[in-house]
Design a protein around this motif. Structure first.
Motif, PDB file in Angstrom:
ATOM      1  N   ASP A  10       0.862  -1.173   0.000  1.00 16.06           N
ATOM      2  CA  ASP A  10       0.000   0.000   0.000  1.00 16.06           C
ATOM      3  C   ASP A  10       0.892   1.215   0.000  1.00 16.06           C
ATOM      4  O   ASP A  10       1.786   1.330   0.854  1.00 16.06           O
ATOM      5  N   ALA A  56      -2.669   3.799  -3.275  1.00 16.98           N
ATOM      6  CA  ALA A  56      -2.899   2.598  -4.075  1.00 16.98           C
ATOM      7  C   ALA A  56      -2.431   1.351  -3.348  1.00 16.98           C
ATOM      8  O   ALA A  56      -1.493   1.387  -2.552  1.00 16.98           O
ATOM      9  N   ARG A  57      -3.105   0.265  -3.649  1.00 16.11           N
ATOM     10  CA  ARG A  57      -2.639  -1.066  -3.259  1.00 16.11           C
ATOM     11  C   ARG A  57      -2.035  -1.670  -4.513  1.00 16.11           C
ATOM     12  O   ARG A  57      -2.666  -1.662  -5.577  1.00 16.11           O
ATOM     13  N   LEU A  58      -0.831  -2.176  -4.396  1.00 14.73           N
ATOM     14  CA  LEU A  58      -0.224  -2.680  -5.624  1.00 14.73           C
ATOM     15  C   LEU A  58       0.560  -3.966  -5.458  1.00 14.73           C
ATOM     16  O   LEU A  58       1.122  -4.270  -4.410  1.00 14.73           O
ATOM     17  N   TYR A  77      -0.814   6.318   3.063  1.00 15.48           N
ATOM     18  CA  TYR A  77      -1.113   5.794   1.729  1.00 15.48           C
ATOM     19  C   TYR A  77      -2.560   5.942   1.315  1.00 15.48           C
ATOM     20  O   TYR A  77      -2.854   5.918   0.118  1.00 15.48           O
ATOM     21  N   ASN A  84     -11.470  -4.811  -0.246  1.00 18.51           N
ATOM     22  CA  ASN A  84     -11.090  -3.472  -0.680  1.00 18.51           C
ATOM     23  C   ASN A  84     -12.118  -3.035  -1.717  1.00 18.51           C
ATOM     24  O   ASN A  84     -12.300  -3.707  -2.728  1.00 18.51           O
ATOM     25  N   ALA A 108       3.316  -2.552 -12.219  1.00 22.20           N
ATOM     26  CA  ALA A 108       2.455  -2.862 -11.074  1.00 22.20           C
ATOM     27  C   ALA A 108       0.997  -2.983 -11.489  1.00 22.20           C
ATOM     28  O   ALA A 108       0.546  -2.350 -12.447  1.00 22.20           O
ATOM     29  N   ARG A 109       0.293  -3.824 -10.763  1.00 20.51           N
ATOM     30  CA  ARG A 109      -1.162  -3.868 -10.834  1.00 20.51           C
ATOM     31  C   ARG A 109      -1.662  -3.115  -9.621  1.00 20.51           C
ATOM     32  O   ARG A 109      -1.238  -3.378  -8.496  1.00 20.51           O
ATOM     33  N   LEU A 110      -2.568  -2.180  -9.811  1.00 16.78           N
ATOM     34  CA  LEU A 110      -2.982  -1.395  -8.649  1.00 16.78           C
ATOM     35  C   LEU A 110      -4.462  -1.076  -8.586  1.00 16.78           C
ATOM     36  O   LEU A 110      -5.144  -0.947  -9.593  1.00 16.78           O
ATOM     37  N   THR A 111      -4.925  -0.998  -7.352  1.00 23.43           N
ATOM     38  CA  THR A 111      -6.265  -0.495  -7.059  1.00 23.43           C
ATOM     39  C   THR A 111      -6.099   0.714  -6.147  1.00 23.43           C
ATOM     40  O   THR A 111      -5.172   0.757  -5.347  1.00 23.43           O
ATOM     41  N   GLY A 112      -6.996   1.662  -6.274  1.00 26.00           N
ATOM     42  CA  GLY A 112      -6.832   2.918  -5.555  1.00 26.00           C
ATOM     43  C   GLY A 112      -7.410   2.911  -4.150  1.00 26.00           C
ATOM     44  O   GLY A 112      -8.279   2.104  -3.817  1.00 26.00           O
ATOM     45  N   TYR A 113      -6.888   3.779  -3.326  1.00 24.85           N
ATOM     46  CA  TYR A 113      -7.489   4.085  -2.029  1.00 24.85           C
ATOM     47  C   TYR A 113      -8.004   5.519  -2.071  1.00 24.85           C
ATOM     48  O   TYR A 113      -7.356   6.391  -2.650  1.00 24.85           O
ATOM     49  N   GLY A 127       3.677   3.410   4.155  1.00 17.81           N
ATOM     50  CA  GLY A 127       2.874   2.424   3.453  1.00 17.81           C
ATOM     51  C   GLY A 127       3.030   1.073   4.104  1.00 17.81           C
ATOM     52  O   GLY A 127       3.566   0.959   5.205  1.00 17.81           O
ATOM     53  N   THR A 128       2.528   0.070   3.438  1.00 16.34           N
ATOM     54  CA  THR A 128       2.583  -1.276   3.999  1.00 16.34           C
ATOM     55  C   THR A 128       3.188  -2.238   2.985  1.00 16.34           C
ATOM     56  O   THR A 128       3.234  -1.960   1.792  1.00 16.34           O
TER      57      THR A 128
END
Lengths: 332, 332, 332, 332
Positions: free
Chosen positions: A258, A262-264, C232, C251, C262-267, D245-246
């Motif tokens: 994270d 974004a989580r990636l 983040y 999520n 990277a593959r990403l999803t947003g926060y 971040g994590t």
């Protein structure tokens, strides 16, 4: 039990990787000789393995008494002649794909092999040893998704090699799918068509992405997307949609992070991290078979011929406006 | 500000859902009248809303002085005539897709609307209001993935309705993609082809899954998989692959659970949970526009005509061996 | 049916959001009056709604004959007095959490409400209306994971508000979990402890992240991580681990993209996108209950008192080296 | 280069797995002797490897001239004595965790090793070779998430072994985390506390799940959940939350499938599939070090002592109502 003594022809990236993997991660294998037309390069790679020698003569490597079995990772155009030489020396071969750049040469190798009794040539379709593909094939075979109806394959990379052409996208990249799909479905590809739309501006003159439709003898329709300049990463996907559900490969990233809204998960830059295990397990399986004098569980020369025949049909479609073209595998 | 008084024609599943959504979740809307050929059904659904009346005469509903605007959710074959009646009564209409089952009828409605000045008919392509599709369009438009090169659409359901045919798969299901793709890309579909391989045994005589290729004027190639009897769940996917990356819808499940050797997220049994928000926001946007006397932000009658023209081309390809067929939108 | 006429006290971010949501997305609600100590701000926000008026006198708003029900979104320190005024005016209230900053004031409000017969005050623990939490509670209640044994709650944000303190992290943020956990498990929190390790350098003097352990009467142990300066993104997680499996929130990102290896999803940057639906559905449920003269399905004043009692116990543990502290809910 | 000749003590599941892995997947290793108190079992497992012999005398194995190095996978209570015997024979040892069941015995082994000069004993904390943990440590070290502030570890299994106790949950399972966390953070555990709530009914008398809090010298707080009877699968998680971040391990499933209203990925039934690569790479690294006469990159005897000291502190907390207990590592 004594180790299998292996000679590796070709000391480019692929050959060097094979030398390293055989030496460091394969039980029962010993690299004794490395050949490359660039003798310095051969010496450099041979230097990875204490005691290994280098040569610039691939035929001398094949003939060498310290070589029990041969890995061919040299230029595609050399594959057929080297395979024939190894056949005549009665030494097991692991030849990188393709078996040969032309169908005629593939036919020649297969015929030559049949004359010496068969079973000596293995082909480097390493996905057959990738644990994820193996699980996928096993689950499909166990009926987990019911009878397969559609397969979607995606093969994306960061950027194409210099000099890449539409035909090379097919013979160099899509050819993996031409072997994987019939192996997964246990059914040969019977007809194909080729399609392209808007292309990336990354490489002028190249149709990229390309989209191919394959039909296998069982009736299943397969889409194959090859997108060499996808930019974002090396990304191989495969989904089988069946009567009762689907099965697909996951993204194999080991970490999720994270950061910055974004989580990636990461993508590799090329095929090496993605298929390191596949190559290792393929080389282990081949070494074990050679050591035991058993038939190789790898793809064989005929599989290589068949994949090239599919590629040829795809290229015929490419040159004829996307027409559906039957796959014709030459009699051997 | 007084509420918009709405008459809903059709008290089947879709009509009943609209009544409930308008009554319970849309600000400024008031359902005053419900029509259905089955008057008991109309009465049942009208009963959801205190004070709403029922009728079996859709034309009376359109003419009713307590009706400011009309939702048409009755059988597809009634859409054109009801739209024309509403146009003549100068009342705003939200007509469920398709605008009409034939292209000729679509043309008739569009022409009739133009005569009265336009802007009265909205078409229920609700995906344009689905928050995920809206985000996707916005991200594509913002250049997040670079120029789109390929789009992959997947539309899977648990089982097809009784009486489903190959043509109905196209006009009833794939038609959503025929509207969504040009809306996403801001580029009309110019040519199509239709393909099918092995079909599910779930429904004899049906080609299911079907695969369609669409080309839009910008050159982008789109694959559309429609698989009505996918069995496992209602599953809508869309991925845009562009020059610099990809954008795709996520699986919208809200929970993940671990159980019996698996991590799992659920799929809905049908479109309702998946598109509940889309319908709500579509109805809200339409109600707001009617209340304000502003142009509707929904798809319009011409969009419905265009989607039907794409469907007609796909069916032509279906009947001609998968040939590539140009889309011809009638002049209106 | 006539609309519920609502007065909103507080025209800050939260109040303004409520005005907008009530006006644009809640059926049967009409904002008629907005109060703020900053009259210009009140006028600005009232201006969102045609016909709504503004005032700087919250008590005048409560007394106004055009106000059927009151939303309190002003400073925490005003909550108790305003609640009492509304109770005395016999008008339903939706008060933002916390009910009051001190337990004594909470007690005063609850007692006052009981005197007038109860049921007038609803508390804005909106997670009870978040569709994901609702699904989670429903699945837990249905026994999907067996008896709950452990709950893990994570509440992370981008950055803490200026002036944030360790206590405010508890009373302003963790308090959501103090309501959510007993609601999920249907069992009150009986004892707590507070822990912190290395803190972010983002805000000097603040213990951030904090970790709390809650024990509910059913014996379940819950971990609550509050990390206000996680940087983040805004990220709310909840997992229930039970005898036979787990249940957790996903999520909620709607898009996934591939870009730059990277593959990403947003926060989201804050709670608004995450809980927009929860607020809308909470306001709808409250409006519906007020309109129907039915009991509110929201958290009530006593729930607010209980959550504050848990917060008080956590702060006692914080001030006493992480000792386990029993929760003491005052008699009312 | 000649192979390292390895003797394996213990022919239970773990020992048998090591024999198979060494024989089939480790380059340069040769299993020559297998010992087990059950000689038939020893013979069975030795039978996996052509030429390997079996014995029921572990000390004879250690002394055998065909044994260059020893793997100890016998009962925990035998570890200390066998380590000491190997030390006196000056043979490198890979001892499965724990080094010994008691801290006193650990001290004895470490002291004995120091007398012979050190470096002979490696400890089987295989997670240090798991590619995912290695990537995690590397990313943490590279500052990808900023300074670590919180770590969350979860260790779940399908069911506990017969005879499991609260203490064994700590010394047999949680001990992996006691090594992993300080290795990840490069900071020793300084104090701990133990907590449990409602327990599974799967095994009477066992506190399961257990929750431990660890504090490392850098101030980072770590939660460790051990849940042996989680039922659903073998599931190891680790998340590091830092300043910016994590970073967390992903679920390593290779396939995702859609079936029966759900999308699912599988969990293994036990640790074998999850850590097969970790064991292989650990054994390879150990074999390579032995062959080269280099220091082993594995955890060493002192690491084993330290992990046991953490376990002892956790058990002290368990027996004292969850009190925070400092970790005391004996002087050696």
């Amino acid at each position: 039990m004594s180790n299998v003594r292996i000679g590796v022809i070709g000391a480019g990236n692929m050959g060097a990787d094979h030398v390293t993997t055989l030496h460091r991660h394969v039980s029962g294998a010993e690299v004794t000789l490395v050949a490359d037309v660039d003798k310095e390069r051969a010496a450099l790679v041979a230097g990875f393995v204490p005691g290994a020698r280098a040569t610039d003569d691939a035929y001398a490597l094949i003939a060498d008494p310290d070589v029990d079995a041969v890995v061919i990772a040299s230029h595609d155009t050399t594959h057929a002649d080297l395979c024939v030489a190894a056949l005549r020396a009665a030494k097991p071969v692991l030849c990188e794909k393709p078996l040969a750049p032309t169908l005629d040469e593939c036919v020649r190798v297969v015929r030559e092999e049949r004359q010496v009794g068969g079973g000596l040539i293995s082909l480097g379709f390493m996905r057959r040893f990738d644990p994820a593909y193996v699980e996928l094939k096993s689950a499909v075979g166990a009926g987990s998704c019911g009878a397969p109806l559609l397969v979607h394959c995606t093969s994306r990379g960061v950027s194409s090699a210099p000099g890449c052409t539409d035909e090379l996208s097919v013979t160099g990249s899509a050819i993996h799918e031409f072997d994987t799909v019939p192996w997964l479905l246990d059914s040969p590809v019977t007809e194909v068509s080729w399609h392209a739309g808007r292309s990336t501006s990354a490489m002028a003159g190249l149709h990229d992405p390309q989209l191919m439709l394959l039909r296998t003898a069982d009736g299943t329709l397969t889409t194959v997307e090859v997108f060499l300049n996808a930019g974002y990463g090396y990304d191989i996907r495969c989904e089988v949609a069946g009567e009762h559900g689907t099965l697909a490969l996951t993204n194999p990233a080991r970490l999720v992070s994270d950061s910055a809204r974004a989580r990636l998960t990461g993508y590799p830059a090329d095929w090496r991290p993605r298929f390191a295990d596949a190559y290792r397990l393929e080389l282990q399986a081949w070494t074990d078979a050679v050591a035991a004098g058993q038939p190789s569980p790898l793809a064989d020369a005929y599989d290589g011929l068949v994949a090239s025949a599919v590629a040829e049909a795809v290229i015929a479609s490419m040159k004829d406006g996307g027409r559906t073209v039957p796959v014709q595998v030459p009699e051997v």
